[in-house]
Design an enzyme around this catalytic site. Structure first.
Site, mmCIF file in Angstrom:
data_model
loop_
_atom_site.group_PDB
_atom_site.id
_atom_site.type_symbol
_atom_site.label_atom_id
_atom_site.label_comp_id
_atom_site.label_asym_id
_atom_site.label_seq_id
_atom_site.Cartn_x
_atom_site.Cartn_y
_atom_site.Cartn_z
ATOM 1 N N VAL A 61 80.313 -58.121 55.855
ATOM 2 C CA VAL A 61 79.944 -58.461 54.467
ATOM 3 C C VAL A 61 81.109 -59.037 53.670
ATOM 4 C CG1 VAL A 61 77.985 -56.873 54.277
ATOM 5 C CG2 VAL A 61 80.287 -56.076 53.635
ATOM 6 N N TYR A 151 86.775 -45.765 46.250
ATOM 7 C CA TYR A 151 85.324 -45.832 46.486
ATOM 8 C C TYR A 151 84.559 -45.783 45.157
ATOM 9 C CZ TYR A 151 80.868 -44.207 48.603
ATOM 10 O OH TYR A 151 79.563 -44.051 49.007
ATOM 11 N N THR A 186 74.516 -38.614 56.846
ATOM 12 C CA THR A 186 74.647 -39.823 57.677
ATOM 13 C C THR A 186 76.007 -39.744 58.398
ATOM 14 O OG1 THR A 186 75.874 -41.139 56.078
ATOM 15 C CG2 THR A 186 73.465 -41.178 55.862
ATOM 16 N N THR A 189 79.118 -39.276 56.124
ATOM 17 C CA THR A 189 79.469 -37.982 55.525
ATOM 18 C C THR A 189 79.581 -36.869 56.576
ATOM 19 O OG1 THR A 189 77.118 -37.647 55.076
ATOM 20 C CG2 THR A 189 78.446 -38.485 53.266
HETATM 21 N N1 LIG Z 1 75.948 -40.938 52.880
HETATM 22 C C1 LIG Z 1 76.102 -40.678 51.587
HETATM 23 O O1 LIG Z 1 76.203 -39.500 51.170
HETATM 24 C C2 LIG Z 1 76.122 -41.779 50.590
HETATM 25 C C3 LIG Z 1 76.197 -43.108 50.956
HETATM 26 N N2 LIG Z 1 76.220 -44.066 49.974
HETATM 27 C C4 LIG Z 1 76.304 -45.469 50.342
HETATM 28 O O2 LIG Z 1 75.206 -45.817 51.153
HETATM 29 C C5 LIG Z 1 75.566 -46.901 52.002
HETATM 30 C C6 LIG Z 1 75.200 -46.555 53.424
HETATM 31 O O3 LIG Z 1 75.968 -45.448 53.819
HETATM 32 P P1 LIG Z 1 75.584 -44.495 55.034
HETATM 33 O O4 LIG Z 1 74.264 -44.850 55.557
HETATM 34 O O5 LIG Z 1 75.871 -43.144 54.586
HETATM 35 O O6 LIG Z 1 76.739 -44.907 56.062
HETATM 36 P P2 LIG Z 1 76.755 -45.245 57.608
HETATM 37 O O7 LIG Z 1 78.179 -45.190 57.990
HETATM 38 O O8 LIG Z 1 75.759 -44.434 58.354
HETATM 39 O O9 LIG Z 1 76.253 -46.768 57.638
HETATM 40 C C7 LIG Z 1 77.011 -47.809 57.114
HETATM 41 C C8 LIG Z 1 76.716 -49.066 57.921
HETATM 42 O O10 LIG Z 1 77.458 -50.137 57.314
HETATM 43 C C9 LIG Z 1 78.057 -50.902 58.348
HETATM 44 N N3 LIG Z 1 79.238 -51.561 57.828
HETATM 45 C C10 LIG Z 1 80.414 -51.004 57.430
HETATM 46 N N4 LIG Z 1 81.279 -51.947 57.048
HETATM 47 C C11 LIG Z 1 80.639 -53.136 57.197
HETATM 48 C C12 LIG Z 1 81.011 -54.479 56.963
HETATM 49 N N5 LIG Z 1 82.229 -54.791 56.525
HETATM 50 N N6 LIG Z 1 80.105 -55.446 57.212
HETATM 51 C C13 LIG Z 1 78.879 -55.141 57.681
HETATM 52 N N7 LIG Z 1 78.473 -53.883 57.935
HETATM 53 C C14 LIG Z 1 79.351 -52.897 57.697
HETATM 54 C C15 LIG Z 1 78.398 -49.890 59.430
HETATM 55 O O11 LIG Z 1 78.573 -50.512 60.705
HETATM 56 C C16 LIG Z 1 77.178 -48.978 59.388
HETATM 57 O O12 LIG Z 1 76.156 -49.430 60.251
HETATM 58 C C17 LIG Z 1 77.064 -47.148 51.775
HETATM 59 O O13 LIG Z 1 77.223 -48.215 50.867
HETATM 60 C C18 LIG Z 1 77.523 -45.839 51.155
HETATM 61 O O14 LIG Z 1 78.661 -46.015 50.355
HETATM 62 C C19 LIG Z 1 76.155 -43.773 48.668
HETATM 63 C C20 LIG Z 1 76.074 -42.494 48.261
HETATM 64 C C21 LIG Z 1 76.052 -41.395 49.182
HETATM 65 C C1 LIG Z 2 78.141 -39.693 46.707
HETATM 66 C C2 LIG Z 2 78.779 -40.420 47.802
HETATM 67 O O1 LIG Z 2 78.853 -41.619 47.757
HETATM 68 C C3 LIG Z 2 79.266 -39.729 48.901
HETATM 69 C C4 LIG Z 2 79.155 -38.294 48.930
HETATM 70 O O2 LIG Z 2 79.748 -40.347 49.828
#
Ligand SMILES: NC(=O)C1=CN([C@@H]2O[C@H](COP(=O)(O)OP(=O)(O)OC[C@H]3O[C@@H](n4cnc5c(N)ncnc54)[C@H](O)[C@@H]3O)[C@@H](O)[C@H]2O)C=CC1
Ligand SMILES: CC(=O)C(C)=O
Length: 255
Positions: A61, A151, A186, A189
C-alpha cells in the site's frame, strides 16, 4: 445487505484478520473481490478456495504503482469498481524517547500514506458511477495508548483524512467512512493474548470483557458501503464493545 449483489470490491490487507473476514462476507453477498496484500502464499490460497470470485494481487500500500495496478486489475477483470475497504496496517510503535525514526516512518507510511494512495486511486476508478469506501482506523485515533504514539497518530490521520475525502467526493456520489475497531483477535494482536497480565488489564477496561472477532468488524464495514447506509458519509463508526468510555489501561505496568 441492500444493493450489494453483483458489485466489485477491492480490499487491501485482505489476506488476514479483519480484511480476510471482509473478503469472506463480501463473497457471501455475491460481490467479486480483488485483494491487495503482501502475503503472496495466502493470496494464492484464497484464489484457489474462491475460484473466479476472488483475485489476489501482490501489492504494497505504500507503492503508488502497486495500488494503481490493484485498482486497474479490478476494473480489467470485473469491469468496474464499486466498493473499497482499506484495511492493511501494522504497528511499529514504541516508547517515544527511544523510538527509531525508521519505525515511526514505516508505521505512518503504511497506516496513513497507504490510505491516501488507496483512496486516491479507488475514487478515481469510481468517479464516473459512484461508490463507497471504508477506511479502517482504530480506537487509538481517539484514545492514546502507552507506547503506541506512531500508530495512534497515523490512525487519527486516517480518521480526519476520511472526512476530507467524503467532502471532496460527494459530488461524485462516492461515500467515504471510517471504522474504528477496539481490540480484535487477529495475528496483529496475538502478542497481547500471549501475555496474561496484559490481557487482564485490557479486560478490566473493556465493558464487554472480551475482544471482538474479526467478523464483528467486517459486518459493520459492509453495512457502511451497502445501500442501507446511503446517507451515512464522512462518519467514524467506533466498534469497541464500549471500551472508549473507560479508556486504555496503564500498559506501562505490563510491557
Ligand atoms: N486487531 C486489532 O485489534 C485492531 C486492528 N485495527 C486495524 O485493522 C487493520 C487490520 O488489522 P488486523 O486484521 O488486526 O491485522 P492482520 O495483521 O491480521 O492483517 C493485516 C494485513 O495487512 C497486510 N499488510 C501489512 N502491511 C501491508 C502493506 N504495506 N501493504 C499491503 N498489505 C499489508 C498484512 O500482510 C496482513 O495480511 C489494520 O489497519 C489495523 O491497524 C484497528 C483496531 C484494532
Ligand atoms: C485498538 C488497536 O488498534 C489495537 C488494540 O491494535
Amino acid at each position: 445487505m441492500k444493493g450489494m449483489d453483483g458489485k466489485v470490491a477491492v480490499v487491501t490487507g485482505g489476506a488476514s484478520g479483519i480484511g480476510y473476514s471482509i473478503v469472506e462476507q463480501l463473497l457471501d453477498q455475491n460481490v467479486k473481490v480483488v485483494i491487495g496484500d503482501l502475503n503472496e502464499d495466502k493470496l494464492k490460497e484464497i484464489e484457489e478456495n474462491f475460484s473466479g470470485n476472488a483475485v489476489g494481487v501482490v501489492a504494497n500500500v505504500t507503492s503508488e504503482s502497486d495500488i494503481k495496478n490493484l485498482v486497474d486489475t479490478a476494473v480489467e477483470k470485473f469491469g468496474k469498481l464499486d466498493y473499497a475497504f482499506n484495511v492493511a496496517g501494522l504497528n511499529k510503535s514504541g516508547k517515544i524517547l527511544e523510538q527509531p525514526y525508521e519505525d515511526w516512518k514505516t508505521t505512518v507510511d503504511i497506516v496513513l500514506n497507504g490510505i491516501f494512495l488507496s483512496t486516491k486511486h479507488e475514487a478515481n476508478a469510481m468517479k464516473e458511477n459512484g461508490g463507497a469506501i471504508v477506511n479502517i482506523s482504530s480506537l487509538n485515533a481517539h484514545v492514546p495508548m502507552f507506547y503506541g504514539a506512531a500508530y495512534a497518530s497515523a490512525k487519527a490521520g486516517v480518521e480526519i483524512f476520511t472526512k476530507n475525502a467524503a467532502l471532496e467526493f460527494a459530488e461524485h456520489k462516492i461515500r467515504v467512512n471510517a471504522v474504528l475497531p477496539g481490540l480484535v483477535k487477529t495475528p496483529l494482536t496475538a502478542s497481547f493474548f500471549e501475555n496474561e497480565a496484559l490481557q487482564e488489564a485490557f479486560m478490566e477496561r473493556i465493558p464487554e470483557k472480551r475482544a471482538a472477532e474479526p467478523s464483528e468488524i467486517a459486518a459493520p464495514s459492509l453495512f457502511l458501503v451497502s445501500d442501507d447506509a446511503s446517507y451515512i458519509n464522512g462518519t467514524s463508526l467506533v466498534v469497541d464493545g464500549a471500551w472508549e468510555i473507560t479508556g486504555y489501561p496503564d500498559l506501562s505496568k505490563h510491557m
